[in-house]
Design an enzyme around this catalytic site. Structure first.
Site, mmCIF file in Angstrom:
data_model
loop_
_atom_site.group_PDB
_atom_site.id
_atom_site.type_symbol
_atom_site.label_atom_id
_atom_site.label_comp_id
_atom_site.label_asym_id
_atom_site.label_seq_id
_atom_site.Cartn_x
_atom_site.Cartn_y
_atom_site.Cartn_z
ATOM 1 N N ASP A 143 -6.376 -7.142 3.755
ATOM 2 C CA ASP A 143 -7.528 -6.503 3.108
ATOM 3 C C ASP A 143 -8.439 -7.576 2.512
ATOM 4 O OD1 ASP A 143 -9.047 -4.333 2.084
ATOM 5 O OD2 ASP A 143 -8.080 -4.600 0.129
ATOM 6 N N ASP A 202 -2.848 -17.947 0.425
ATOM 7 C CA ASP A 202 -3.865 -18.544 -0.457
ATOM 8 C C ASP A 202 -4.501 -19.762 0.216
ATOM 9 O OD1 ASP A 202 -1.433 -19.902 -0.682
ATOM 10 O OD2 ASP A 202 -1.664 -20.363 -2.815
ATOM 11 N N TYR A 248 0.821 -1.221 0.000
ATOM 12 C CA TYR A 248 0.000 0.000 0.000
ATOM 13 C C TYR A 248 0.850 1.264 0.000
ATOM 14 C CZ TYR A 248 -4.733 -1.861 0.726
ATOM 15 O OH TYR A 248 -5.939 -2.461 0.568
ATOM 16 N N LYS A 279 3.171 -15.228 1.925
ATOM 17 C CA LYS A 279 3.492 -16.084 0.777
ATOM 18 C C LYS A 279 5.004 -16.278 0.766
ATOM 19 C CE LYS A 279 1.382 -17.009 -2.674
ATOM 20 N NZ LYS A 279 0.966 -18.363 -3.159
ATOM 21 N N ASP A 319 -12.211 -9.242 4.178
ATOM 22 C CA ASP A 319 -13.498 -9.221 3.463
ATOM 23 C C ASP A 319 -14.078 -10.631 3.391
ATOM 24 O OD1 ASP A 319 -13.478 -6.497 2.985
ATOM 25 O OD2 ASP A 319 -14.083 -6.704 0.888
HETATM 26 C C1 IPM Z 1 -10.476 -1.387 3.794
HETATM 27 C C2 IPM Z 1 -10.724 -0.737 2.477
HETATM 28 C C3 IPM Z 1 -9.597 0.247 2.203
HETATM 29 C C4 IPM Z 1 -8.332 -0.550 2.038
HETATM 30 C C5 IPM Z 1 -9.829 1.189 1.022
HETATM 31 C C6 IPM Z 1 -11.123 1.956 1.158
HETATM 32 C C7 IPM Z 1 -8.677 2.138 0.845
HETATM 33 O O1 IPM Z 1 -10.878 -1.692 1.479
HETATM 34 O O2 IPM Z 1 -10.345 -0.665 4.800
HETATM 35 O O3 IPM Z 1 -10.438 -2.615 3.835
HETATM 36 O O4 IPM Z 1 -8.037 -1.066 0.943
HETATM 37 O O5 IPM Z 1 -7.596 -0.656 3.016
HETATM 38 MG MG MG Z 2 -10.954 -3.691 2.221
#
Ligand code: IPM
Ligand code: MG
Length: 367
Positions: free
Chosen positions: A248, A224, A142, A192, A252
């Site tokens: 990230d 993975d 990032y 990884k 999710d």
């Molecule tokens: C998160 C989001 C952020 C990230 C975006 C909005 C920059 O996806 O907080 O998970 O990628 O970190």
């Molecule tokens: Mg995210």
């Protein structure tokens, strides 16, 4: 004694409407539990760009550095898609994370009993799920340099760099081990190491830090395979520690195990300040959901749970945090459902503010 200070940054999309509900909860704790906060509010994301031409004004950044905790709603929206990369709403959030040095991002994935039917996975796979992902938040791909889109010969090349120093790995590992000590004492580190040098170093440093935590059972997994195991049998995990990008993605994935992204909070923590509290920003994992903004459809629970995390991690009010989490469990068990929670079994539909009011009533009933 002065009250602890909170900076509220509602942001864009559904951010402001879910934050309105959080304000009700904050007011309740002030009125009923003697836990008053000095609350100020400011702009972040697209709304800050609209007003100031930047997604995070320097004055807002300075305020965020001073307060005891920041509470953020969400940023972004389609009207900002064509903006230059440097002023996109997300840059405001990333600047907060970076300049406050919030290296440890706690993303719990907890499945509420009332919602166990809701997951795309079978009920017995997710019922009772309670895992914590610790995502490194201020380094890795990032932020690594070099980055950019460059000319190379007669074409362009896009470059991002995965970069981790030993100290960056060690400090996030330490925060994950500390959490594991307070939970089930199991930590799984994901990288990884089979293809990335940064992954090899990650594994080595996490292992070294682990020597200070002999009680914690440490395991390693390629990220993975970790994704696969998270969907196969998520309850095998207690705490997971991983880098910025894998975190990230995996968070999710873990979020959806619990049924709805509208349920999940997060805490981003940095080093302790002079008063002993960690630098901290709390935000729901979900985004700004522009498609449903302003319609009273948004689920305020993720943002309210983020405030519960603030009570626990910034203000040492674990019991009050549990009270708030309990109130949320109560309203879910009572069948109240915002639109995102309207599963096959139905329930009593409520609006964003209806959900906030019900949680306040459940808090009253908890006294
Ligand atoms: C998160 C989001 C952020 C990230 C975006 C909005 C920059 O996806 O907080 O998970 O990628 O970190
Ligand atoms: Mg995210």
């Amino acid at each position: 004694m002065t009250n602890p200070s909170l900076l509220i940054l509602p942001g864009d999309g559904i951010g402001p409407e879910v934050m309105t509900e959080v304000r009700k909860i904050i007011d309740w704790f002030g009125a009923k539990r003697g836990l008053a906060f000095d609350v100020s509010e400011d702009l972040v994301g697209g709304c800050a760009y609209d007003k100031h031409g930047t997604p995070l004004h320097d004055d807002t950044m300075a305020k965020a550095q001073e307060v005891d905790a920041v509470l953020l709603g969400a940023v972004g929206g389609p009207q900002y898609d064509t903006l230059d990369f440097s002023v996109k709403p997300e840059r405001g959030l990333l600047r907060l994370r970076k300049e406050m040095d919030l290296f440890s991002n706690l993303r719990p994935a907890q499945c509420f009993d009332a919602l166990a039917d809701f997951s795309s996975l079978k009920k017995d796979v997710v019922a009772g799920l309670d895992i914590m992902i610790v995502r490194e938040l201020t380094s890795g791909v990032y932020f690594g340099e070099p980055r950019g889109i460059f000319e190379e010969g007669n074409e362009r090349v896009g470059i991002n760099t995965q970069r981790y120093t030993e100290s960056e790995i060690a400090r996030v590992a330490r925060s994950a081990f500390d959490l594991a000590m307070k939970r089930d004492k199991r930590l799984c580190s994901m990288e990884k190491a089979n293809v990335m040098e940064s992954g090899i170093l990650w594994r080595e440093v996490v292992t070294e830090v682990g020597e200070d935590y002999p009680e914690v059972e440490l395991s390693h997994m390629y990220a993975d395979a970790g994704a696969m195991q998270l969907t196969r049998w998520p309850k095998q995990f207690d705490v997971i520690v991983t880098d910025n990008l894998f975190g990230d993605l995996l968070s999710d994935l873990a979020a959806m195990l619990t049924g709805s992204l509208g349920m999940l909070p997060s805490a981003s923590l940095g080093a302790p300040m002079a008063n002993g509290r960690p630098k901290a920003l709390y935000e729901p994992v979900h985004g700004s959901a522009p498609d449903i903004a302003g319609q009273g459809k948004a689920n305020p629970i993720a943002c309210i749970l983020s405030f519960a995390m603030a009570l626990r991690y910034s203000f040492d009010q674990g019991e009050e945090a549990a009270r708030l989490e309990g109130a949320i469990e109560t309203v879910l068990a009572d069948g109240l459902r915002t639109a995102d929670l309207m599963g096959p079994k139905g329930g009593t539909p409520v609006s964003t503010s209806g959900m906030g009011d019900a949680i306040v009533s459940a808090l009253d009933a908890s006294l």
